[in-house]
Scaffold this motif. Structure first.
Motif, short mmCIF file in Angstrom:
data_model
loop_
_atom_site.label_atom_id
_atom_site.label_comp_id
_atom_site.label_asym_id
_atom_site.label_seq_id
_atom_site.Cartn_x
_atom_site.Cartn_y
_atom_site.Cartn_z
N LEU A 1 34.65 26.33 44.62
CA LEU A 1 33.75 27.23 45.38
C LEU A 1 34.55 28.09 46.35
CD1 LEU A 1 30.68 24.95 46.16
CD2 LEU A 1 30.71 27.02 44.77
N LEU A 2 35.46 27.48 47.09
CA LEU A 2 36.27 28.23 48.06
C LEU A 2 37.03 29.36 47.38
CD1 LEU A 2 37.81 25.47 50.38
CD2 LEU A 2 36.09 27.19 50.98
N GLU A 3 37.62 29.03 46.24
CA GLU A 3 38.39 30.04 45.50
C GLU A 3 37.50 31.19 45.07
OE1 GLU A 3 42.06 27.91 43.09
OE2 GLU A 3 40.32 28.70 42.02
N SER A 4 36.37 30.83 44.51
CA SER A 4 35.49 31.85 43.95
C SER A 4 34.93 32.74 45.07
CB SER A 4 34.37 31.15 43.20
OG SER A 4 33.37 32.07 42.87
N LEU A 5 34.54 32.14 46.18
CA LEU A 5 33.99 32.93 47.29
C LEU A 5 35.08 33.80 47.91
CD1 LEU A 5 31.64 30.26 48.89
CD2 LEU A 5 31.02 32.17 47.41
N THR A 6 36.30 33.26 48.00
CA THR A 6 37.42 34.06 48.53
C THR A 6 37.68 35.27 47.62
OG1 THR A 6 38.40 32.04 49.36
CG2 THR A 6 39.82 33.96 49.27
N ALA A 7 37.73 34.99 46.32
CA ALA A 7 37.99 36.08 45.38
C ALA A 7 36.86 37.11 45.42
CB ALA A 7 38.14 35.51 43.97
N GLY A 8 35.63 36.63 45.59
CA GLY A 8 34.49 37.53 45.55
C GLY A 8 34.33 38.35 46.81
N TYR A 9 34.49 37.72 47.96
CA TYR A 9 34.18 38.41 49.21
C TYR A 9 35.42 38.93 49.94
CZ TYR A 9 29.38 36.87 48.66
OH TYR A 9 28.13 36.68 48.18
N LEU A 10 36.59 38.33 49.68
CA LEU A 10 37.79 38.85 50.36
C LEU A 10 38.60 39.72 49.39
CD1 LEU A 10 38.91 35.74 52.43
CD2 LEU A 10 37.92 37.88 53.28
N ASP A 11 39.31 39.07 48.52
CA ASP A 11 40.16 39.82 47.60
C ASP A 11 40.56 38.86 46.48
OD1 ASP A 11 42.32 41.09 46.29
OD2 ASP A 11 42.75 42.24 48.10
N PRO A 12 40.38 39.26 45.23
CA PRO A 12 40.75 38.38 44.11
C PRO A 12 42.22 37.96 44.16
CG PRO A 12 39.52 40.28 43.32
CD PRO A 12 39.80 40.53 44.77
N LEU A 13 43.05 38.78 44.83
CA LEU A 13 44.47 38.45 44.91
C LEU A 13 44.71 37.14 45.66
CD1 LEU A 13 46.26 41.83 45.64
CD2 LEU A 13 46.53 40.35 43.65
N TYR A 14 43.79 36.82 46.60
CA TYR A 14 43.97 35.62 47.41
C TYR A 14 43.57 34.34 46.68
CZ TYR A 14 44.52 38.77 51.41
OH TYR A 14 44.95 39.74 52.27
N LYS A 15 42.97 34.50 45.51
CA LYS A 15 42.35 33.33 44.85
C LYS A 15 43.32 32.15 44.71
CE LYS A 15 40.01 31.99 40.62
NZ LYS A 15 40.92 31.64 39.54
N ASP A 16 44.50 32.44 44.17
CA ASP A 16 45.42 31.33 43.91
C ASP A 16 46.05 30.77 45.18
OD1 ASP A 16 44.92 31.20 41.26
OD2 ASP A 16 46.52 32.59 40.69
N ALA A 17 45.96 31.55 46.28
CA ALA A 17 46.53 31.06 47.53
C ALA A 17 45.62 30.02 48.17
CB ALA A 17 46.77 32.22 48.49
#
Lengths: 296, 245
Positions: free
Chosen positions: A254-270
């Motif tokens: 969930l954290l990954e998906s929300l980060t990618a969706g609302y912040l930037d997909p680039l941050y997903k793996d971080a």
């Protein structure tokens, strides 16, 4: 109207998060099972995820029907996991957790390179388990394979819980992780339980790799990334607690998906790395793990 | 005299380079309750651990029912009929009392039957455990935990029961209960080798006794003789002042 699309968007992120989260949960379960039996982290766990997907693809290209290929790939990977413990971990590490960690790091490289030579460098995809268009849920799309991911993860968790609670084998596994010497005194072959834990962890990882292979494609190199995610999920939940590992996997997804969706997909793996470091610094026992939790 | 069930001859053992046992000879005959007494650090627990294979013997022989067992692993020994109730009980704390007992029968060939018969036996011996069946073992009182440790060892119907400090840290009333249970087990024909710091208590319940000091047997005899012996009372009351160092 505007509000409706926002809800649909959020729902879409949540669905995507729970989809990856379920796979993380399966991989994380593998980490907790081996940790319970040995007190060590099995850094080859991600490679079992890779092997599951890749052997599944290989079996279907040989014309094996999909359900059989899935079962076959899980069993084959389980055998590889158990064999890895028998021929590498046990003789080299002789039970020392730190050495086990080293051996599994080395083993992961070997497995990855072997997969490269065996399966080739290409990305492969597994056929979806059921064909057909995505389903609609309150304006969000749910791929049919996502339902398979959830169903199979849920089934694996329930089966695992029943095995651990109800069967003598499961009780022996728990006993070994609680008190190895006492387990030996009642006649449990603790070394065999360690082998079994590697086999079981490999089977769970493989299952994760198989259910998600139709959605994300798979290749010889996907193991290390998933190893980090699964490890982060296990740490987030609290190592050694299977229920918490599942929770950790879903939360991480969930954290990954929300980060990618609302912040930037680039941050997903971080996200996984941030979570990993954050938990280790702030709450080393994990979100859901109290100090007195039972190792499994 | 009954047949010798356990015989330990010239046993040397220890941890790494630290030798603890320096040539120990002990014999336990079928149906006997034998006490092994001595001060802290004399090597009593190490002897039991070596018999069950948790500690490897460096030299010497351990024979059980005619078979050499000095290289056997603990998980195999319990199949032959030797069960250890370890010091500190070593229960599976988060698991329930019932699960602990079921695991006690793990080594039995016919597990379902062993569990059924074992539970009946345990219920008769320690009724309180039946009442606590669904409770995690770690939530039991100290005395109940000791009972559970003994009960778990009995689940595989051992011919020889090794007990390490069953009275440790328990109230006198509870100790009385545990030792009367041991008396009943002996009446049922179970052979017992008992390690105990409370020498008087142990010898009161035992047929014979061995006195151990710094890894050697220094005295052996019938319990009544040992109880009457001056040097025994000195040993179990603490170090022997001015005598050898």
């Amino acid at each position: 109207m505007q509000c409706g699309t926002m809800v649909a968007e959020l729902l879409q992120f949540i669905i995507a998060g729970l989809k990856s989260g379920a796979v993380y949960a399966l991989v994380a379960l593998g980490f907790t099972i081996v940790f319970g039996a040995t007190g060590a982290i099995n850094f080859a766990q991600g490679e079992f995820y890779m092997l599951g997907g890749m052997t599944g693809v290989l079996l279907t290209t040989w014309g094996v029907p999909l359900p059989l290929a899935v079962v076959g790939a899980v069993m084959l990977t389980a055998v590889i996991g158990a064999a890895f413990e028998l021929v590498a971990v046990r003789p080299i590490a002789s039970g020392d957790p730190l050495r086990i960690i080293m051996v599994t790091i080395g083993g992961s490289v070997v497995l990855r390179q072997a997969a490269l030579h065996l399966f080739g460098p290409d990305e492969r995809a597994l056929r979806p388990f059921t064909a057909g268009p995505s389903l609609r849920l309150l304006g969000a799309a749910v791929e049919r394979q996502t339902l398979w991911v959830w169903a199979i993860t849920a089934m694996a968790v329930v089966v695992l819980a029943v095995v651990y609670r109800q069967t003598m084998f499961g009780k022996a596994m728990r006993a070994t992780s609680i008190r190895r010497d006492a387990a030996r005194l009642v006649g449990i072959d603790a070394s065999a339980m360690v082998t079994a834990s590697f086999g079981l962890a490999a089977a769970l990882g493989a299952l994760g790799g198989l259910v998600v292979a139709p959605l994300t494609q798979t290749a010889f190199y996907v193991g290390s990334g998933m190893g980090v995610k699964g490890f982060a999920a296990a740490i987030l939940g609290g190592l050694g607690n299977p229920v918490a590992a599942v929770g950790g996997g879903l939360i991480l997804g969930l954290l990954e998906s929300l980060t990618a969706g609302y912040l930037d997909p680039l941050y997903k793996d971080a996200v996984a790395l941030v979570v990993l470091l954050g938990v280790l610094f702030l709450r080393p026992q994990g979100l859901l793990g109290g100090r007195g939790t039972e190792k499994v | 005299m009954a047949e010798v069930l356990l015989s330990v001859e010239g046993l040397h053992a220890g941890y790494g380079h630290a030798a603890v046992l320096h040539g120990v000879d002990v014999e336990v005959s079928e149906g006997e309750l034998v006490a092994l007494i001595g001060a802290n650090g004399a090597g009593k627990s190490t002897l039991l651990k070596t018999i069950v294979g948790l500690v490897r013997a460096k030299s010497g022989a351990i024979t059980f029912a005619g078979d050499r067992i000095d290289t056997a692993r603990p998980e195999d020994l319990v199949r032959c009929g030797v069960a250890l109730v370890p010091e500190g009980r070593m229960l599976f704390g988060p698991m329930t009392v019932l699960e602990n007992l079921e695991l006690g029968a793990y080594a039995s060939k016919d597990r379902a039957r062993a569990i059924e018969e074992g539970l009946a036996r345990v219920e008769a011996l320690f009724p309180v455990l039946a009442e606590r069946a669904g409770q995690p073992a770690a939530t039991l009182s100290g005395g109940e935990q000791q009972m559970l440790a003994i009960a778990r060892a009995l689940m595989c119907s051992p011919r020889l029961l090794l007990l390490d400090e069953p009275s440790l840290g328990l109230a006198p009333l509870v100790i009385g209960e545990i030792f009367s249970a041991l008396d009943r087990l002996r009446a049922e024909g179970v052979t017992v080798l008992l390690v105990e710091q409370d020498a008087r208590l142990a010898l009161k319940h035992a047929d014979r006794g061995y006195v151990m000091r710094t890894g050697r047997i220094v005295l052996e005899g019938r319990s009544s003789e040992l109880l009457a012996d001056d040097s025994v009372s000195r040993i179990y009351l603490g170090g022997e002042v001015g005598q050898h160092r």
